[in-house]
Design a protein around this motif. Structure first.
Motif, PDB file in Angstrom:
ATOM      1  N   UNK A 253       0.736  -1.006  -0.265  1.00  0.00           N
ATOM      2  CA  UNK A 253       0.034   0.009   0.252  1.00  0.00           C
ATOM      3  C   UNK A 253       0.836   1.387  -0.131  1.00  0.00           C
ATOM      4  N   UNK A 254       2.295   0.777   0.907  1.00  0.00           N
ATOM      5  CA  UNK A 254       2.567   2.499   0.623  1.00  0.00           C
ATOM      6  C   UNK A 254       3.256   3.020  -0.478  1.00  0.00           C
ATOM      7  N   UNK A 255       3.575   2.059  -0.947  1.00  0.00           N
ATOM      8  CA  UNK A 255       4.111   1.514  -3.028  1.00  0.00           C
ATOM      9  C   UNK A 255       3.782   2.249  -3.849  1.00  0.00           C
ATOM     10  N   UNK A 256       1.979   1.743  -3.027  1.00  0.00           N
ATOM     11  CA  UNK A 256       1.315   2.544  -4.431  1.00  0.00           C
ATOM     12  C   UNK A 256       0.145   4.110  -4.262  1.00  0.00           C
ATOM     13  N   UNK A 257       1.028   4.252  -2.725  1.00  0.00           N
ATOM     14  CA  UNK A 257       1.111   5.625  -2.171  1.00  0.00           C
ATOM     15  C   UNK A 257       1.853   6.578  -2.770  1.00  0.00           C
ATOM     16  N   UNK A 258       3.458   6.046  -3.046  1.00  0.00           N
ATOM     17  CA  UNK A 258       4.454   6.650  -3.266  1.00  0.00           C
ATOM     18  C   UNK A 258       4.311   6.632  -4.836  1.00  0.00           C
ATOM     19  N   UNK A 259       3.664   5.809  -5.457  1.00  0.00           N
ATOM     20  CA  UNK A 259       3.618   5.976  -7.105  1.00  0.00           C
ATOM     21  C   UNK A 259       2.588   7.396  -7.762  1.00  0.00           C
ATOM     22  N   UNK A 260       2.131   7.871  -6.975  1.00  0.00           N
ATOM     23  CA  UNK A 260       0.725   9.005  -7.251  1.00  0.00           C
ATOM     24  C   UNK A 260      -0.121   8.672  -8.485  1.00  0.00           C
ATOM     25  N   UNK A 261      -0.774   7.303  -8.691  1.00  0.00           N
ATOM     26  CA  UNK A 261      -0.938   7.174  -9.674  1.00  0.00           C
ATOM     27  C   UNK A 261      -2.354   6.781  -9.095  1.00  0.00           C
ATOM     28  N   UNK A 262      -2.931   6.273  -7.999  1.00  0.00           N
ATOM     29  CA  UNK A 262      -3.988   5.510  -7.363  1.00  0.00           C
ATOM     30  C   UNK A 262      -4.937   7.028  -7.522  1.00  0.00           C
ATOM     31  N   UNK A 263      -6.350   6.376  -8.473  1.00  0.00           N
ATOM     32  CA  UNK A 263      -7.827   7.257  -8.418  1.00  0.00           C
ATOM     33  C   UNK A 263      -8.466   7.106  -7.500  1.00  0.00           C
ATOM     34  N   UNK A 264      -8.356   5.590  -6.823  1.00  0.00           N
ATOM     35  CA  UNK A 264     -10.424   5.021  -6.188  1.00  0.00           C
ATOM     36  C   UNK A 264      -9.583   4.111  -5.484  1.00  0.00           C
ATOM     37  N   UNK A 265     -10.661   3.850  -4.453  1.00  0.00           N
ATOM     38  CA  UNK A 265      -9.919   1.984  -4.466  1.00  0.00           C
ATOM     39  C   UNK A 265     -11.380   1.232  -3.140  1.00  0.00           C
ATOM     40  N   UNK A 266     -11.315   0.079  -3.457  1.00  0.00           N
ATOM     41  CA  UNK A 266     -12.504  -0.435  -2.738  1.00  0.00           C
ATOM     42  C   UNK A 266     -11.240  -1.331  -1.186  1.00  0.00           C
ATOM     43  N   UNK A 267     -12.280  -1.445  -0.947  1.00  0.00           N
ATOM     44  CA  UNK A 267     -11.640  -2.383   0.428  1.00  0.00           C
ATOM     45  C   UNK A 267     -13.308  -3.676   0.364  1.00  0.00           C
ATOM     46  N   UNK A 268     -13.089  -4.727   0.728  1.00  0.00           N
ATOM     47  CA  UNK A 268     -14.041  -5.492   0.632  1.00  0.00           C
ATOM     48  C   UNK A 268     -13.658  -6.974   1.291  1.00  0.00           C
ATOM     49  N   UNK A 269     -14.736  -7.798   1.217  1.00  0.00           N
ATOM     50  CA  UNK A 269     -15.005  -8.961   1.749  1.00  0.00           C
ATOM     51  C   UNK A 269     -14.255  -8.893   3.482  1.00  0.00           C
ATOM     52  N   UNK A 270     -14.520  -7.723   4.440  1.00  0.00           N
ATOM     53  CA  UNK A 270     -14.739  -7.960   5.823  1.00  0.00           C
ATOM     54  C   UNK A 270     -16.028  -8.771   6.158  1.00  0.00           C
ATOM     55  N   UNK A 271     -15.261  -9.587   6.502  1.00  0.00           N
ATOM     56  CA  UNK A 271     -17.332 -10.330   7.633  1.00  0.00           C
ATOM     57  C   UNK A 271     -16.896 -10.177   8.381  1.00  0.00           C
ATOM     58  N   UNK A 272     -17.644  -9.174   9.099  1.00  0.00           N
ATOM     59  CA  UNK A 272     -17.282  -9.162  11.032  1.00  0.00           C
ATOM     60  C   UNK A 272     -18.239 -10.222  12.164  1.00  0.00           C
ATOM     61  N   UNK A 273     -19.118 -11.636  11.234  1.00  0.00           N
ATOM     62  CA  UNK A 273     -19.342 -11.882  12.383  1.00  0.00           C
ATOM     63  C   UNK A 273     -18.651 -13.316  11.900  1.00  0.00           C
ATOM     64  N   UNK A 274     -17.407 -13.255  11.414  1.00  0.00           N
ATOM     65  CA  UNK A 274     -16.569 -14.416  11.797  1.00  0.00           C
ATOM     66  C   UNK A 274     -15.011 -13.520  11.703  1.00  0.00           C
ATOM     67  N   UNK A 275     -14.833 -12.820  12.360  1.00  0.00           N
ATOM     68  CA  UNK A 275     -14.414 -11.618  12.975  1.00  0.00           C
ATOM     69  C   UNK A 275     -13.846 -12.130  14.366  1.00  0.00           C
TER      70      UNK A 275
END
Length: 297
Positions: A253-275
């Motif tokens: 993630x840090x390398x992606x931030x340093x690239x300055x190319x990121x224009x959008x992002x998904x964060x998926x599949x967090x399942x609180x029932x199993x957490x």
């Protein structure tokens, strides 16, 4: 940066229930406050309306819940494209990975040379004839590349959404047999956990950024928490041992931030029932912050 937080609590693309609570859990873990502390402006527009599986017909068993999934994809695509039109960075919280059909379609409508880094234990590159489960969250990346069921492929009225040469799958370690064949036939760039073991996360991530961001193009990050080892992220629907370590994920993630190319992002599949004690949602927040500029020093 001005960030628009969009919740997509879809629980239709997978068999295991619970990921519809993911957006709430990630917010509860302090996402918006942490983004503010990092210096970003946050516009949280809440969650899109998503029907419950209990209220929907399953439909074709090889394309379960096709109609409501494509409906959400259309709605989410418009919400994301509106955010970009207003100069806001779309940060979309899932839900299962089927929501990426909408998020990436929305981004690709504004960025025609978009590349995608798909960080996931799975490739999600099945089509109707190869799927062993009929779960659409396992078909989304193929649909975005123009392969598979017409209704999925043609969400928002055009296809393909992504140039296959600008797709990178990172962290893969659980691929179906038919999916493996498709990935080889389509020459998709796949960095498995074996590649990361052999070459190191820095080398692999640098190459991933170069491929997805070729010709100085923008990059969308689709981060599935099951890309991490279950010891780090226990609250996911489809855990697979042998995943990314805590530091490997942060460094990527840090390398992606340093690239300055990121224009959008998904964060998926967090399942609180199993957490356990919201640990996976907290990790999702930490990794999001790293992708959006947080550094150790």
């Amino acid at each position: 940066m001005r960030i628009r937080v969009i919740g997509a609590p879809i629980d239709l693309g997978a068999d295991r229930r619970g990921v519809d609570i993911g957006p709430r859990a990630i917010r509860y873990a302090g996402l918006n406050d942490q983004l503010h502390r990092l210096g970003h402006t946050v516009n949280d527009v809440g969650n899109l309306d998503v029907p419950l599986p209990e209220n929907q017909p399953t439909g074709n068993p090889r394309l379960k819940y096709l109609e409501p999934i494509t409906k959400l994809a259309e709605d989410l695509a418009h919400t994301v494209s509106d955010a970009l039109a207003e100069q806001e960075f779309p940060l979309i919280l899932g839900g299962d990975h089927s929501m990426a059909l909408g998020s990436i379609s929305g981004v690709a409508s504004k960025h025609k040379n978009l590349g995608v880094i798909w960080v996931d234990a799975h490739a999600d590159f099945n089509i109707e004839s190869t799927t062993p489960s009929g779960n659409i969250h396992g078909m989304i990346l193929a649909a975005l590349a123009g392969l598979g069921e017409e209704q999925l492929v043609n969400v928002c009225g055009w296809a393909p959404k992504i140039d296959k040469n600008k797709i990178v799958i990172l962290g893969a370690r659980d691929l179906d047999e038919g999916e493996q064949r498709l990935l080889r036939e389509q020459h998709i760039h796949v960095f498995t956990m074996s590649d990361i073991d052999r070459r190191g996360i820095a080398t692999v991530m640098q190459q991933a950024i170069e491929i997805a961001g070729a010709d100085n193009g923008p990059i969308h990050l689709s981060l599935d928490l099951d890309s991490l080892d279950p010891k780090e992220a226990p609250g996911v629907g489809t855990p697979v041992r042998g995943g990314l370590s805590y530091r490997e994920a942060h460094f990527a993630m840090e390398m992606l931030a340093e690239s300055a190319r990121l224009v959008s992002m998904d964060v998926v599949e967090v399942n609180s029932i199993l957490d356990r004690e919201n640990a996976t949602a907290q990790l999702a927040v930490e990794l999001t912050l790293s992708a959006l500029g947080k550094k150790i020093l």
